[in-house]
Design an enzyme around this catalytic site. Structure first.
Site, short mmCIF file in Angstrom:
data_model
loop_
_atom_site.label_atom_id
_atom_site.label_comp_id
_atom_site.label_asym_id
_atom_site.label_seq_id
_atom_site.Cartn_x
_atom_site.Cartn_y
_atom_site.Cartn_z
N ASP A 88 11.85 19.64 12.89
CA ASP A 88 11.24 20.66 12.06
C ASP A 88 9.97 20.08 11.26
O ASP A 88 9.39 20.66 10.23
CB ASP A 88 12.20 21.33 11.03
CG ASP A 88 12.73 20.33 10.12
OD1 ASP A 88 12.65 19.21 10.22
OD2 ASP A 88 13.46 20.71 9.27
N ASP A 166 20.31 9.54 4.23
CA ASP A 166 18.96 9.39 3.47
C ASP A 166 19.28 8.79 2.22
O ASP A 166 18.50 8.07 1.92
CB ASP A 166 18.06 10.57 3.50
CG ASP A 166 18.80 11.87 3.39
OD1 ASP A 166 19.85 11.94 3.17
OD2 ASP A 166 18.14 12.73 3.38
#
Length: 322
Positions: A88, A166
């Site tokens: 994305d 992350d």
């Protein structure tokens, strides 16, 4: 645009790793023919998760996919380095130029562990678009288009987390005092409002990130100023030589004659209050502010450079600031 801006298919082979088993997605990937290599994560099963994490199943699947895909890149294809780009992300015209120029820096400076295309505070009014060539060191792992070396994967793979990869990267045990390079003006932007995070931050921050639109010939520039010793010799004195102002003076657009200024915070609560008041992302991960270096966040406010900074005798991050 990855294919449109790619200067060389040999230097920048594109590997598309598919996780969902979705036939229409596979057809779209196949439509690019030999321009990309298509690999498929084989295990599409649900992952057993603790009951309180049932709604986070997607995060577990993402971590599994990352582990598999990076394993393929570094173990099967045996590449020396990889740029990770989620599906994305839109990329800037100089996306590849930026990473090509920063790659030798990553090889040479062991105090760096990644190069990222992303500025977490990169909203258009908070960056200097006239300084699109400006790069920084940051202690915050930004992701969103990032370069890593095979050696880093050797280190991370054995302990790769089951979910929330992350934020795991942002923990001191993984970061180990290392920094990333990040740009003043982002070289990626996300259009992914739908996803496992259900648009968290998207409407408030992410959709306003300025994507660089001016090609900067980074490979012709001297980036040695980003090496740790040089950076700390130049950046830190510049920050602490900037005159200190109060947040009300910034908001009231006063003392314009000062040029670059410094706003000093003294603790977690004052950092968050100032960040919120000025439109910065105010969350901290393991005590590190987004885009921060030694606690300093550099941004533009009402057309002037501002350093949101801790006192000059700063000694390190406090992981309890989270």
């Amino acid at each position: 645009k990855l294919l449109r801006y790619r200067p060389s298919a040999q230097r920048f082979p594109v590997i598309v790793s598919q996780d969902c088993g979705h036939a229409e997605t596979a057809r779209v990937i196949a439509s690019y023919g030999d321009a990309v290599a298509h690999i498929r994560q084989p295990d599409l099963s649900d992952i057993p998760v603790p009951a309180e994490h049932r709604k986070f199943q997607g995060y577990y699947k993402i971590a599994r996919h990352y582990r598999w895909a990076l394993g393929q890149v570094f173990r099967t294809f045996r590449y020396r380095a990889a740029i990770v780009v989620e599906d994305d992300l839109e990329v800037a015209p100089d996306f590849f130029e930026y990473f090509q120029a920063a790659f030798p820096l990553l090889l040479a400076d062991r105090s760096l562990w990644c190069v990222s295309a992303w500025n977490d505070n990169g909203k258009e009014q908070m960056v200097d678009v006239g300084q699109a060539e400006l790069l920084y060191r940051t202690d915050f792992f930004p992701g969103l288009g990032w370069l890593l070396l095979a050696e880093l994967w050797d280190e991370l793979e054995p302990k790769w987390p089951r979910a929330f990869w992350d934020d795991w990267m942002r923990q001191p045990e993984q970061r180990r005092g290392r920094s990333c390079v990040r740009p003043e003006v982002s070289r990626t932007m996300t259009f992914g409002r739908k996803g496992v995070s259900h648009g968290q931050f998207f409407d408030q921050y992410l959709k306003f990130i300025k994507l660089n639109d001016r090609f900067v010939p980074f490979t012709q520039l001297d980036l040695s100023y980003l090496k740790k010793e040089e950076y700390e010799r130049s950046f830190l004195p510049k920050v602490y030589a900037a005159p200190e102002v109060r947040v009300e003076e910034l908001q009231g657009n006063r003392r314009r004659e000062l040029g670059a200024v410094r706003l000093q915070y003294s603790g977690r609560d004052s950092f968050k209050a100032f960040a919120k008041a000025l439109g910065l992302m105010d969350d901290l991960k393991s005590g590190v502010p987004r885009a921060g270096y030694r606690g300093i966040v550099s941004f533009v406010y009402r057309g002037r450079r501002v350093y949101l900074a801790p006192p000059a005798d700063w000694t390190g991050y406090d992981p309890s600031w989270s």
